[in-house]
Design a protein around this motif. Structure first.
Motif, PDB file in Angstrom:
ATOM      1  N   UNK A 157      -6.732 129.955 -66.779  1.00  0.00           N
ATOM      2  CA  UNK A 157      -6.369 129.730 -65.387  1.00  0.00           C
ATOM      3  C   UNK A 157      -5.001 130.266 -65.014  1.00  0.00           C
ATOM      4  N   UNK A 158      -4.563 131.321 -65.696  1.00  0.00           N
ATOM      5  CA  UNK A 158      -3.268 131.919 -65.372  1.00  0.00           C
ATOM      6  C   UNK A 158      -3.419 132.856 -64.183  1.00  0.00           C
ATOM      7  N   UNK A 159      -2.592 132.654 -63.171  1.00  0.00           N
ATOM      8  CA  UNK A 159      -2.704 133.458 -61.957  1.00  0.00           C
ATOM      9  C   UNK A 159      -1.832 134.709 -61.989  1.00  0.00           C
ATOM     10  N   UNK A 160      -0.823 134.729 -62.843  1.00  0.00           N
ATOM     11  CA  UNK A 160       0.133 135.835 -62.803  1.00  0.00           C
ATOM     12  C   UNK A 160       0.256 136.597 -64.115  1.00  0.00           C
ATOM     13  N   UNK A 161      -0.360 136.093 -65.177  1.00  0.00           N
ATOM     14  CA  UNK A 161      -0.203 136.696 -66.499  1.00  0.00           C
ATOM     15  C   UNK A 161      -1.510 137.315 -66.959  1.00  0.00           C
ATOM     16  N   UNK A 162      -1.458 138.596 -67.317  1.00  0.00           N
ATOM     17  CA  UNK A 162      -2.643 139.273 -67.834  1.00  0.00           C
ATOM     18  C   UNK A 162      -2.819 138.959 -69.314  1.00  0.00           C
ATOM     19  N   UNK A 163      -4.047 139.059 -69.792  1.00  0.00           N
ATOM     20  CA  UNK A 163      -4.350 138.699 -71.177  1.00  0.00           C
ATOM     21  C   UNK A 163      -3.512 139.508 -72.160  1.00  0.00           C
ATOM     22  N   UNK A 164      -3.504 140.828 -72.023  1.00  0.00           N
ATOM     23  CA  UNK A 164      -2.802 141.656 -73.001  1.00  0.00           C
ATOM     24  C   UNK A 164      -1.290 141.436 -72.940  1.00  0.00           C
ATOM     25  N   UNK A 165      -0.790 141.159 -71.760  1.00  0.00           N
ATOM     26  CA  UNK A 165       0.632 140.824 -71.627  1.00  0.00           C
ATOM     27  C   UNK A 165       0.946 139.540 -72.382  1.00  0.00           C
ATOM     28  N   UNK A 166       0.043 138.588 -72.287  1.00  0.00           N
ATOM     29  CA  UNK A 166       0.196 137.311 -73.008  1.00  0.00           C
ATOM     30  C   UNK A 166       0.177 137.536 -74.508  1.00  0.00           C
ATOM     31  N   UNK A 167      -0.805 138.291 -74.997  1.00  0.00           N
ATOM     32  CA  UNK A 167      -0.921 138.544 -76.433  1.00  0.00           C
ATOM     33  C   UNK A 167       0.293 139.309 -76.962  1.00  0.00           C
ATOM     34  N   UNK A 168       0.740 140.314 -76.208  1.00  0.00           N
ATOM     35  CA  UNK A 168       1.886 141.106 -76.650  1.00  0.00           C
ATOM     36  C   UNK A 168       3.152 140.259 -76.710  1.00  0.00           C
ATOM     37  N   UNK A 188       6.550 136.893 -82.871  1.00  0.00           N
ATOM     38  CA  UNK A 188       6.363 136.920 -84.330  1.00  0.00           C
ATOM     39  C   UNK A 188       7.183 138.049 -84.945  1.00  0.00           C
ATOM     40  N   UNK A 189       7.127 139.216 -84.323  1.00  0.00           N
ATOM     41  CA  UNK A 189       7.874 140.374 -84.808  1.00  0.00           C
ATOM     42  C   UNK A 189       9.372 140.092 -84.820  1.00  0.00           C
ATOM     43  N   UNK A 190       9.852 139.460 -83.758  1.00  0.00           N
ATOM     44  CA  UNK A 190      11.278 139.152 -83.655  1.00  0.00           C
ATOM     45  C   UNK A 190      11.704 138.181 -84.760  1.00  0.00           C
ATOM     46  N   UNK A 191      10.860 137.198 -85.031  1.00  0.00           N
ATOM     47  CA  UNK A 191      11.168 136.237 -86.098  1.00  0.00           C
ATOM     48  C   UNK A 191      11.246 136.933 -87.448  1.00  0.00           C
ATOM     49  N   UNK A 192      10.317 137.872 -87.691  1.00  0.00           N
ATOM     50  CA  UNK A 192      10.312 138.585 -88.978  1.00  0.00           C
ATOM     51  C   UNK A 192      11.515 139.501 -89.105  1.00  0.00           C
ATOM     52  N   UNK A 232      -1.144 141.537 -86.320  1.00  0.00           N
ATOM     53  CA  UNK A 232       0.118 141.014 -86.839  1.00  0.00           C
ATOM     54  C   UNK A 232       0.704 141.950 -87.892  1.00  0.00           C
ATOM     55  N   UNK A 233      -0.131 142.462 -88.787  1.00  0.00           N
ATOM     56  CA  UNK A 233       0.388 143.315 -89.859  1.00  0.00           C
ATOM     57  C   UNK A 233       0.702 144.730 -89.393  1.00  0.00           C
ATOM     58  N   UNK A 234       0.406 145.053 -88.131  1.00  0.00           N
ATOM     59  CA  UNK A 234       0.867 146.320 -87.558  1.00  0.00           C
ATOM     60  C   UNK A 234       2.288 146.207 -87.018  1.00  0.00           C
ATOM     61  N   UNK A 235       2.789 144.997 -86.890  1.00  0.00           N
ATOM     62  CA  UNK A 235       4.122 144.792 -86.343  1.00  0.00           C
ATOM     63  C   UNK A 235       5.182 145.424 -87.247  1.00  0.00           C
ATOM     64  N   UNK A 236       6.194 145.975 -86.605  1.00  0.00           N
ATOM     65  CA  UNK A 236       7.235 146.699 -87.335  1.00  0.00           C
ATOM     66  C   UNK A 236       7.932 145.802 -88.358  1.00  0.00           C
TER      67      UNK A 236
END
Length: 236
Positions: free
Chosen positions: A135-146, A152-156, A208-212
């Motif tokens: 029910x998100x009105x302003x957030x696209x799915x891929x934007x959410x996933x990215x 996760x990438x930032x934490x690593x 996840x394992x594609x993350x830099x």
């Protein structure tokens, strides 16, 4: 130990694994599978002084191994979330946050990773089709996933020891939306069988394992192989 807690300790072994604190019952998502439509409490925000007094008591009495900010709402909507987390860290309380992940910007991520031992991300709907249930009105799915993958990438990259957990929704035998207050009565369909679960887990492991900050082919292979033993009808 206060008299009241001493009395309770006859029946409860302290410290308990965790105590949940609901900083707010407001949320920026309107998920079809959430019982929010049945909630009769008005939306509100915990007084920061009350939150700090609770953390004080947890630390003083050694009541819980961890304090987790979670229940109905999205903790990031509380305007004093970070001061509360900073207070808890400063008095030695182990902290966790459960979030839908939509507000994990680079700025909030860096602050969060300095303060908490665990972040639970309620990913729940792992593809574009099921994301419509949020029910998100302003957030696209891929934007959410990215955004979640970026966190996760930032934490690593930081070499951070914070545990990050992604939670997925299993819709096996879930009630219809009508049971949760939606008039359509449509079934909730996300991950409905073992093949779907394994396929979804593999897709997210690959992402996840594609993350830099990760990129470990050998470990990725071991994780992909282990997915075959994941059961569908129980908590994993």
């Amino acid at each position: 130990m206060t008299p009241a807690i001493h009395e309770i300790s006859r029946f409860v072994d302290f410290p308990v694994p965790r105590v949940h604190l609901e900083l707010t019952n407001a949320c920026n998502f309107d998920c079809s599978f959430c019982p929010k439509p049945l909630m009769t409490r008005p939306k509100g925000y915990m007084d920061p002084q009350l939150a700090c007094r609770i953390l004080d008591e947890l630390a003083r009495e050694n009541l819980a191994q961890k304090a987790t900010f979670h229940v109905m709402g999205e903790p990031f909507l509380h305007p004093q979330l970070f001061p509360i987390l900073e207070y808890g860290r400063d008095i030695g309380v182990s902290l966790g946050v459960t979030t839908n992940g939509s507000l994990l910007t680079p700025k909030t991520a860096d602050r969060l990773l300095m303060l908490v031992q665990q972040v639970n991300i309620s990913l729940q709907t792992p593809d574009e089709i099921s994301f419509a249930l949020r029910g998100s009105r302003s957030l696209r799915a891929e934007e959410y996933f990215e955004g979640i993958l970026g966190f996760i990438d930032r934490a690593c990259h930081r070499g951070n020891e914070t545990t990050i957990k992604l939670h997925l929704l299993n819709s096996w035998r879930l009630p219809s939306l009508g049971a949760l207050g939606d008039s359509s009565g449509d079934q909730i369909r996300v991950i409905e069988n073992k093949a779907g679960l394994h396929g979804t887990l593999k897709e997210w492991v690959r992402r996840i394992y594609r993350l830099e900050g990760i990129r470990e082919k050998e470990k990725e292979g071991r994780v992909l192989e282990a997915i075959a033993s994941v059961s569908f009808k129980r908590w994993n």
